[in-house]
Structures are given as structure tokens and as C-alpha cells.
Design an enzyme around this catalytic site. Structure first.
Site, mmCIF file in Angstrom:
data_model
loop_
_atom_site.group_PDB
_atom_site.id
_atom_site.type_symbol
_atom_site.label_atom_id
_atom_site.label_comp_id
_atom_site.label_asym_id
_atom_site.label_seq_id
_atom_site.Cartn_x
_atom_site.Cartn_y
_atom_site.Cartn_z
ATOM 1 N N TYR A 225 33.515 19.379 47.789
ATOM 2 C CA TYR A 225 32.931 19.947 48.871
ATOM 3 C C TYR A 225 31.590 19.799 49.169
ATOM 4 C CZ TYR A 225 37.709 21.771 49.491
ATOM 5 O OH TYR A 225 39.231 21.805 49.839
ATOM 6 N N TYR B 244 33.692 22.915 43.097
ATOM 7 C CA TYR B 244 34.006 21.518 43.645
ATOM 8 C C TYR B 244 32.942 20.784 43.824
ATOM 9 C CZ TYR B 244 38.726 23.203 44.137
ATOM 10 O OH TYR B 244 40.065 23.763 44.050
ATOM 11 N N LYS C 136 44.968 16.943 46.223
ATOM 12 C CA LYS C 136 44.105 17.142 44.917
ATOM 13 C C LYS C 136 45.076 16.878 43.696
ATOM 14 C CE LYS C 136 40.277 19.533 46.865
ATOM 15 N NZ LYS C 136 40.953 20.011 48.057
ATOM 16 N N ASN D 87 42.477 35.799 43.390
ATOM 17 C CA ASN D 87 41.832 34.207 43.638
ATOM 18 C C ASN D 87 40.841 34.186 44.597
ATOM 19 O OD1 ASN D 87 41.788 31.135 42.858
ATOM 20 N ND2 ASN D 87 42.273 31.287 45.063
ATOM 21 N N GLU D 88 39.616 33.972 44.131
ATOM 22 C CA GLU D 88 38.259 33.779 45.352
ATOM 23 C C GLU D 88 38.317 34.728 46.480
ATOM 24 O OE1 GLU D 88 38.793 29.701 46.695
ATOM 25 O OE2 GLU D 88 38.093 28.802 44.950
ATOM 26 N N GLU E 184 39.551 25.864 38.534
ATOM 27 C CA GLU E 184 39.625 24.573 39.528
ATOM 28 C C GLU E 184 38.430 23.794 39.617
ATOM 29 O OE1 GLU E 184 40.662 26.013 43.458
ATOM 30 O OE2 GLU E 184 42.047 27.627 42.705
ATOM 31 N N ASP F 281 45.011 28.345 50.939
ATOM 32 C CA ASP F 281 45.348 27.051 51.409
ATOM 33 C C ASP F 281 46.600 26.715 50.844
ATOM 34 O OD1 ASP F 281 44.666 24.446 51.815
ATOM 35 O OD2 ASP F 281 43.805 24.026 49.975
ATOM 36 N N ASN G 115 36.182 28.571 40.031
ATOM 37 C CA ASN G 115 36.520 27.466 40.639
ATOM 38 C C ASN G 115 35.227 26.797 41.446
ATOM 39 O OD1 ASN G 115 39.083 28.563 40.372
ATOM 40 N ND2 ASN G 115 39.583 28.856 42.413
HETATM 41 C C1 GCB Z 1 40.085 26.712 46.323
HETATM 42 C C2 GCB Z 1 41.522 27.478 46.314
HETATM 43 C C3 GCB Z 1 42.741 26.678 46.214
HETATM 44 C C4 GCB Z 1 42.306 25.339 47.322
HETATM 45 C C5 GCB Z 1 41.468 24.661 46.695
HETATM 46 C C6 GCB Z 1 41.151 23.356 47.821
HETATM 47 O O1 GCB Z 1 39.198 26.984 45.923
HETATM 48 O O2 GCB Z 1 41.606 28.480 45.307
HETATM 49 O O3 GCB Z 1 43.562 27.519 46.826
HETATM 50 O O4 GCB Z 1 43.620 24.714 47.486
HETATM 51 O O5 GCB Z 1 40.072 25.300 46.671
HETATM 52 O O6 GCB Z 1 41.657 22.407 47.509
HETATM 53 O O7 GCB Z 1 40.339 23.574 48.639
#
Ligand code: GCB
Length: 549
Positions: free
Chosen positions: A430, A426, A525, A370-371, A461, A118, A424
Site C-alpha cells: 500500500y 504493508y 493476497k 483488528n486495526e 499481517e 475487507d 499489520n
Molecule cells: C488489513 C486488514 C485485512 C485486509 C488487509 C488487506 O490491514 O486487517 O482485513 O484484508 O489489510 O489486504 O488490505
């Protein structure tokens, strides 16, 4: 073309911005006349994502991977006092065998580059390029590992050299005032310093280790100055220890990302970003999602900022694309997609990262991906040897990877290999979008699960897209009020979970991404806008992180 810079935003032309393939860079350089008899090298701090270099008509080096340095010995191909033509083929295409991965798809409108991370696929010669001269007999490496025995600092060093086998090694360690603190000799050895001044978070004290190569007559053939921060890093149960004391990470996942220059290195931007980290009270950051410029790490060493150092292995997950959770039409780990060859490229990226950054006291933890997909047998097989390799390369730092929401507690098969859990999440963005009450419950429940592993947990994150200037009294998603309410909710949860030893907000600043219905002029973000103005959340974080304001 400007160097260092990404090429993408230089031209007001969509075809240039989205170009993928080979780009040709060319320049002439004059090698100083005084360099006759020296070994002359051409050094690139980074070329994204791969490069082939020629001096006049001779190919001198190729390198895969967009964020680590490489050099060519060009002694035989240049003439001191004269000009040489340097040509670089820069290739920004991503494939299943590159780190990060991508794919070129045939569409009815032609070929398109697709990838699963992303952030915009900026490319070019992103960091400085150097011509350097060394004597034929010279040092090729210096490595230091530090430890503490009470108030005594212990510095184990090893060196490597090439040329005259008879050359000896002499080392002198000086404190920050230039006073001699220890001396030694031999290619490897141990120095001890009584009442050592430790490197510590917020207090980046550095010694200077001068390494000299000397001949039989005691003439110095070559020398190198290696900054040394004396500190220890360890994991004990669910604690992350620096110098034996529990450390709590505050800060961000960041990006090297600015208007016009893209991922190009710029000293003024670097300095300004570090000033903002200080202003807000951040004591750490993660080099999401690739190794940052060496200048960044040098600065962090000097100022006591703690760094989680990450490889460019991002997007090894066909369940995610550009921040959206859905199937991307491929299997992540398979003979045709991410395979043994990819793992070898990934392994090389780890080798180059550790080789480059091993001596930085600011680096306390390696993040090898990462992820990635991490809930399948394929993932377990792919990652096991990469964890082993990282530990072989560096026994002095813990190793981890960043876990994705799609592989929550109980499902992840890769976290068993990690010393530290990096998550990470959200909740409230999300998932449970706009429902912070439900988000708080679900988040706490998942974290309580991870706590059972008795490892330190760093939230690498958590964040909410926020359009600067958008407001609502009822804290709707995308408003500045919601970003604050979202962060507050996360902090309430973290403060209730003993194993949480760090919080790094996603993201320090807004940054550019590919186009998408979830992205408004990029990822929003940021706690700062892309041009580094604070959103309201910046003040809220400052109040939480800084004890002095
Ligand atoms: C994540 C990713 C990051 C994205 C972020 C997002 O989990 O590691 O690269 O930018 O989410 O904002 O969706």
C-alpha cells in the site's frame, strides 16, 4: 436453506447475494422419546450476525454477535416423541452498535449496507445446530488453568452446576493412553501430575479430565470430558514464552471462506486447510477477524497449532474502507457512531469468546480488535476498560490488539495497554508500492521504534495481492515473483530485529470481499488461491519455515 452455510452464494441472483435484513429459517425436529424428564436445549454454534429463535409459537432466545454460540432451554416447549417447529430469524444487518460495525445508507438507488472490513459480509447459520439432553442436575461449566513446577504439571479446575445443591464433584485426569494420572474431589481444586507430558507447539498432547456430578449414594448424575493441555504462556521482556521457552510464530492470518458455502463450517475444508498449514510449515495462525468454529480450535489443540484468538471487532476505523486508506465520511468514536453502547456489545463479545475458548491450550493470546482507530483520545477511552475486562476474565493469557499502519510507532495510544505488539504492515504494497528498497528502509526504521517498548512484536499481517499465473522478470506488483520478493524483503527486516517474535503472512488463501477497484474477484493476497492451489510464494515460505525439506 442449507445449514451450515452462508446463504449468499446459494442463489445465482445478485439480490440474494447482497441481501441485508431478516431471513427466516424454518425446520421441524422430532425430540427423541427417551429424553422425557431431561433438560432439553437447542444449541447454535453460531448465527451471523444475530438471531431470534422460536419453538412453535414461543420465542425462546435472542442472540447478538455472529461468531459465538448460544442456547435456549426448550424443555417446557417440546414434547419428547413429538415434532416441533423451529423458526429462526437471522439478521445480517450491521450498525454502529454491532461488532463488526456497519451502516445502512440511503442512496438514490435505495438502501445500501456499508461496512469497513475487507471481507464479504457472509451470513446465515454458519455452524452446526444441536438438540441436547442433560439430566436436570447437570454441569454448566468447567474451567482449567495449567501451570508447571519443573516437571510437575499443576491443573487448577473450577466447575459450576445447577439442580440438586447436595450433588458433589469428583474429577479424574487420564493421560492419552487412558491411564489415571490424578484424581480429586470438590467443585474447585488442584491436581498435580509428576513427570507431566506437556502440551507444546507441534506436539499437542492432551489429557482427559472427566468431571462427574455425584449424589449422596455416589451415583453419577452427570459427567463431562474436558481435554486438557498442560502448558504455560508468558511474556518476559520482548520474548513470548510457551512452557518457559521463546516461541517464534510462523503462519498466517486466515479466513473462514470458501466458494458456495461462504463462511459455513465444513469438516473436509477444515482438515484440508490444516494439512496445508502442516505442508508449508506454519506453527500458528490468527483467527482473523472473528472467532472461528470450535472444531478449528479442537483440531489445533490436538495437533499443537498455536492460535491467536480474535474477536469480531474489525472495522472500528473510519480511516479505512475495504483495504483503502481514506476518510469514510464518519468520525470513528462519537455519540452517533461507535459509542458506549457499542463498547458494551464489544465487551459482551469478549466475554463470550473467553467463556467459549478459555480451556483451549492452543489459544495463547487474545486479540480484542483488528486495526481499530488507535491514535486518538476517543480510542484510548474506548479500549482501556476492554483491556481491563479481558484480564479480569482470564489472568492466564496475554492480551493485545492488532495495530494499523495509520497509527505507527509514536502515534498509537492503545498499544500501551497491550502485553504483545501485533502489527499489520504493508510496506512495499500500500505504501512504497513496487519499491522494495525504500520499503525495506522505512519498515526497519518503524520496527526499531517499536522495539523501544521492550515488548514482543508479532507481525500479524504483511502481504501483497498476487494474481496467480501473472509473471514478470522484473518482479512487478501483482505477479507471483513480486509476492516472493516482497516476502523476502520482509523476512530480511524481521531477521534483523530482535523483538520480532512472529510472522503471519496475510493471507493463507485468497478470499471474497465487497466489490472495489482494489479487489479482483476478492482479495488476492493468498499464498494459496481460494481453491487452495499454491502460488509460487507457497514454496518459498515452505523453504523458510520447514527445516526438514
Ligand atoms: C488489513 C486488514 C485485512 C485486509 C488487509 C488487506 O490491514 O486487517 O482485513 O484484508 O489489510 O489486504 O488490505
Amino acid at each position: 436453506m442449507a445449514v451450515p452455510a452462508s446463504f449468499n452464494e446459494i442463489f445465482p441472483d445478485p439480490a440474494a447475494r447482497d441481501y441485508f435484513g431478516v431471513m427466516w429459517y424454518q425446520t421441524t425436529v422430532r425430540v427423541p422419546r427417551g429424553w422425557a424428564g431431561q433438560r432439553i436445549a437447542l444449541y447454535f454454534e453460531s448465527v451471523t450476525h444475530r438471531a431470534t429463535v422460536w419453538v412453535d409459537d414461543v420465542e425462546v432466545v435472542s442472540h447478538e454477535g455472529g461468531y459465538t454460540p448460544f442456547e435456549a432451554d426448550v424443555t417446557e416447549h417440546v414434547r419428547p416423541g413429538e415434532e416441533s417447529l423451529i423458526t429462526v430469524a437471522v439478521d445480517n444487518t450491521l450498525s454502529f452498535q454491532s461488532i463488526p460495525p456497519g451502516v445502512i445508507e440511503d442512496t438514490s438507488a435505495g438502501k445500501r449496507q456499508r461496512y469497513w472490513h475487507d471481507f464479504f459480509n457472509y451470513a446465515g447459520i454458519h455452524r452446526p445446530v444441536w438438540l441436547s439432553a442433560t439430566p436436570p442436575t447437570h454441569l454448566t461449566d468447567v474451567a482449567v488453568v495449567t501451570s508447571l513446577d519443573g516437571s510437575t504439571g499443576i491443573i487448577d479446575y473450577t466447575t459450576a452446576a445447577t439442580g440438586d445443591d447436595e450433588a458433589g464433584v469428583r474429577v479424574v485426569l487420564r493421560d492419552a493412553t487412558g491411564r489415571e494420572a490424578a484424581v480429586g474431589s470438590g467443585g474447585t481444586g488442584t491436581l498435580t501430575v509428576d513427570n507431566v507430558h506437556r502440551w507444546a507447539p507441534g506436539a499437542g498432547y492432551l489429557y482427559d479430565l472427566e468431571v462427574q456430578l455425584v449424589d449422596g449414594a455416589d451415583t453419577v448424575l452427570d459427567s463431562y470430558h474436558q481435554p486438557v493441555g498442560v502448558r504455560t504462556v508468558a511474556v518476559a521482556g520482548n520474548r513470548f514464552l510457551i512452557n518457559g521457552e521463546p516461541f517464534y510464530f510462523t503462519g498466517f492470518g486466515m479466513h473462514e471462506d470458501h466458494a458456495v458455502i461462504g463462511k459455513g463450517h465444513n469438516d473436509a475444508h477444515l482438515l484440508h486447510d490444516f494439512e496445508l498449514l502442516k505442508w508449508i510449515g506454519a506453527n500458528s495462525f490468527r483467527t482473523s477477524h472473528y472467532p472461528y468454529s470450535q472444531e478449528v480450535l479442537d483440531y489445533a489443540d490436538r495437533h499443537g497449532i498455536v492460535v491467536i484468538d480474535e474477536t469480531a471487532a474489525v472495522g472500528l476505523n473510519m480511516g479505512i474502507g475495504g483495504g483503502i486508506f481514506s476518510s469514510q465520511g464518519y468520525t470513528t468514536f462519537s455519540a452517533e457512531t461507535i459509542n458506549d453502547r457499542t463498547r458494551e456489545v464489544h465487551a459482551q463479545a469478549i466475554r463470550e469468546l473467553v467463556a467459549r475458548d478459555k480451556n483451549h491450550p492452543c489459544v495463547v493470546l487474545w486479540s480484542i480488535a483488528n486495526e481499530p482507530e488507535s491514535d486518538t483520545e476517543g480510542a484510548e477511552e474506548y479500549f482501556r476498560p476492554l483491556f481491563d475486562l479481558t484480564r479480569e476474565l482470564d489472568r492466564s493469557r496475554p492480551v493485545g490488539f492488532v495495530n494499523v499502519m495509520l497509527a505507527p510507532y509514536g502515534k498509537c495510544r492503545v498499544s500501551q495497554f497491550a502485553d504483545v505488539l501485533m502489527l499489520n504492515r504493508y510496506y512495499g504494497w500500500y505504501v512504497y508500492t513496487g519499491d522494495l528498497e525504500a520499503a525495506e528502509q522505512a519498515w526497519e526504521q518503524e520496527l526499531r521504534g517499536w522495539s523501544n517498548d521492550n515488548k514482543p512484536i508479532i507481525i500479524t499481517e504483511y502481504g501483497a495481492d498476487t494474481y496467480p499465473g501473472l509473471h514478470s522478470v522484473t518482479a512487478e506488483p501483482w505477479t507471483e515473483e513480486y509476492q516472493i520478493a516482497y516476502l523476502d524483503m520482509n523476512h530480511r527486516v524481521f531477521d534483523r530485529i530482535d523483538a520480532v517474535v512472529g510472522e503471519q503472512v496475510w493471507n493463507f488463501a485468497d478470499f471474497m470481499t465487497t466489490s472495489g477497484i482494489m479487489r479482483v474477484g476478492g482479495n488476492k493476497k493468498g499464498v494459496f488461491t481460494r481453491d487452495r492451489q499454491p502460488k509460487a510464494a507457497a514454496y518459498a515460505l515452505r523453504r523458510r519455515w520447514r527445516k526438514d525439506v
